[in-house]
Design an enzyme around this catalytic site. Structure first.
Site, mmCIF file in Angstrom:
data_model
loop_
_atom_site.group_PDB
_atom_site.id
_atom_site.type_symbol
_atom_site.label_atom_id
_atom_site.label_comp_id
_atom_site.label_asym_id
_atom_site.label_seq_id
_atom_site.Cartn_x
_atom_site.Cartn_y
_atom_site.Cartn_z
ATOM 1 N N LYS A 1 0.819 -1.210 0.000
ATOM 2 C CA LYS A 1 0.000 0.000 0.000
ATOM 3 C C LYS A 1 0.858 1.268 0.000
ATOM 4 O O LYS A 1 2.039 1.253 0.348
ATOM 5 C CB LYS A 1 -0.933 -0.002 1.220
ATOM 6 C CG LYS A 1 -2.038 -1.066 1.167
ATOM 7 C CD LYS A 1 -3.176 -0.663 0.254
ATOM 8 C CE LYS A 1 -4.235 -1.757 0.107
ATOM 9 N NZ LYS A 1 -5.044 -1.942 1.298
ATOM 10 N N ARG B 1 -4.166 -10.191 3.860
ATOM 11 C CA ARG B 1 -4.414 -10.205 2.411
ATOM 12 C C ARG B 1 -3.190 -9.605 1.726
ATOM 13 O O ARG B 1 -2.887 -8.426 1.919
ATOM 14 C CB ARG B 1 -5.673 -9.397 2.096
ATOM 15 C CG ARG B 1 -6.054 -9.340 0.630
ATOM 16 C CD ARG B 1 -7.305 -8.488 0.437
ATOM 17 N NE ARG B 1 -7.700 -8.428 -0.954
ATOM 18 C CZ ARG B 1 -7.227 -7.549 -1.843
ATOM 19 N NH1 ARG B 1 -6.326 -6.644 -1.451
ATOM 20 N NH2 ARG B 1 -7.639 -7.561 -3.098
#
Length: 415
Positions: free
Chosen positions: A362, A396
């Site tokens: 991210k 995840r």
């Protein structure tokens, strides 16, 4: 329903306690004394009537705990206030018993909430969920969800090029590698959710994911998750062989989703999300990130909004054991907010549901390390290790092999 957005805070030191005292208008100089006394639990209640606040103060003091109130509560107070309860589990359990003696239905609910929260934080293993042939024993170990982006514009650069006539075969090969690397779940998505991305038409999303799910269903044994917020896509995916739904808008984008999930009795991931395109800035090298996003109180707001999403699901008939929550790292949060949310992830345990954490590659990692998306595996590993220590049940990730190893090692230490 939960009264007063009850939360169990994670207070690592006097500084974090001082910040909480300042939020409720209390004397922040008390922080060091309280930490020196070895506070075990800090339970925060929001918007409590002053009359109830005074009662809680009197009763917890008798048990040997402490109640932090706004500094000027002795004077007339207009409106409700936030309250911080400090004490051991034993002291707070006995406070719940004292609350019940008031014989008011609302106070019985508060006592229920307090007892439930204390029980959740005392438990290690927390029930189980069976999906297809896989049994998830929450709290026993960390489960790895492998990301399969069937998109040409994934922020992470690992998306399957869907313009290629052989994209289904490429996606299947990628999925099989993820499983070989240690994925317990496959999460298949056909629309990029990177900051600032344009929506994909439902028909195009379905063209991408449905053939892949059909091709995989007869080849793999692990559960398949469909990453979509559209009920129509989710229904087609479930018909094609998917086992669960990962909704990045947590039932708030498509009103039909909650009824579909309830009717099909499948698990669903409810994610917190405040993404708005106006809050995104782009960097050619590092990608997009959110700036200027305002929260009154980050953890309080995230937990309150997740509670509302959970209630949507429960009211529609989704079974509690089918719900998984996701704090939405990277979705409508600034770099600093993502880091705070990750550091205090354990506070989400008060909701009583398994926690999925999705920090992989991210932007907050990239902007912290000044690295593009394909060089963030070490940063991802650091966030996953910390997240597991804070209570994550599922992670995840894109880099399954490396992260599965990091998760297994972390489990050996913390579980």
């Amino acid at each position: 329903m939960t009264l007063y957005n009850l939360r169990v805070l994670q207070l690592q030191n006097a500084k974090t306690l001082r910040a909480e005292l300042e939020k409720i208008g209390a004397d922040s100089s008390l922080a060091r004394d309280r930490m020196d006394q070895g506070v075990v639990h800090a339970v925060k209640l929001e918007q409590v009537p002053p009359r109830l606040a005074r009662f809680l103060y009197q009763e917890l003091i008798l048990e040997g705990g402490a109640v932090i109130l706004p500094a000027r509560l002795d004077e007339w107070v207009a409106g409700n206030i936030d309250v911080l309860l400090l004490g051991t589990r034993y002291q707070l359990q006995h406070l719940a018993i004292r609350i019940r003696t008031q014989s008011e239905s609302e106070l019985d609910l508060l006592a229920d909430d307090l007892e439930r929260a204390l029980a959740i934080f005392a438990l290690g293993e927390r029930g189980a969920l069976t999906v297809r042939a896989t049994r998830f024993d929450w709290g026993k170990r960390t489960y790895v969800m492998g990301i399969l982006n069937v998109t040409p514009d994934s922020f992470s650069g690992d998306g399957v090029v869907t313009q290629d006539e052989n994209f289904v075969a490429s996606a299947v090969a990628r999925a099989e590698q993820l499983i070989a690397d240690g994925a317990d779940i496959l999460d298949i998505g056909g629309e990029s959710t990177r900051p600032g991305s344009a929506p994909t038409l439902a028909e195009e999303e379905q063209r991408r994911v449905i053939p892949v799910i059909k091709a995989l269903r007869d080849r793999v044994h692990v559960p398949i998750s469909i990453d979509t917020y559209r009920a129509e896509t989710a229904q087609l995916a479930l018909d094609a062989g998917a086992d669960m739904v990962n909704d990045v808008w947590g039932l708030r984008m498509d009103a039909a989703m909650k009824h579909l999930v309830a009717r099909r009795a499948v698990p669903i991931v409810l994610m917190h999300n405040r993404s708005k395109p106006k809050d995104v800035v782009q960097s050619a090298r590092l990608g997009g990130r959110y700036v200027g996003v305002q929260y009154a109180d980050l953890l309080a707001d995230v937990i309150r909004e997740l509670r509302a999403q959970i209630e949507l699901g429960l009211d529609a008939g989704i079974a509690p054991e089918k719900i998984i929550i996701d704090p939405g790292i990277g979705f409508g949060k600034t770099l600093e907010q993502n880091i705070e949310l990750l550091n205090r992830l354990g506070e989400l345990r008060v909701l009583g549901f398994p926690i999925l954490l999705g920090p992989s590659r991210k932007g907050f990692i990239g902007f912290t390390l000044d690295l593009p998306s394909d060089q963030r595996v070490e940063g991802t590993a650091a966030t996953v290790v910390l997240g597991i220590g804070r209570g994550a049940d599922i992670v995840r990730v894109h880099d399954v092999k490396q992260i599965a190893r990091a998760a297994k090692m972390t489990d050996a230490i913390v579980r």
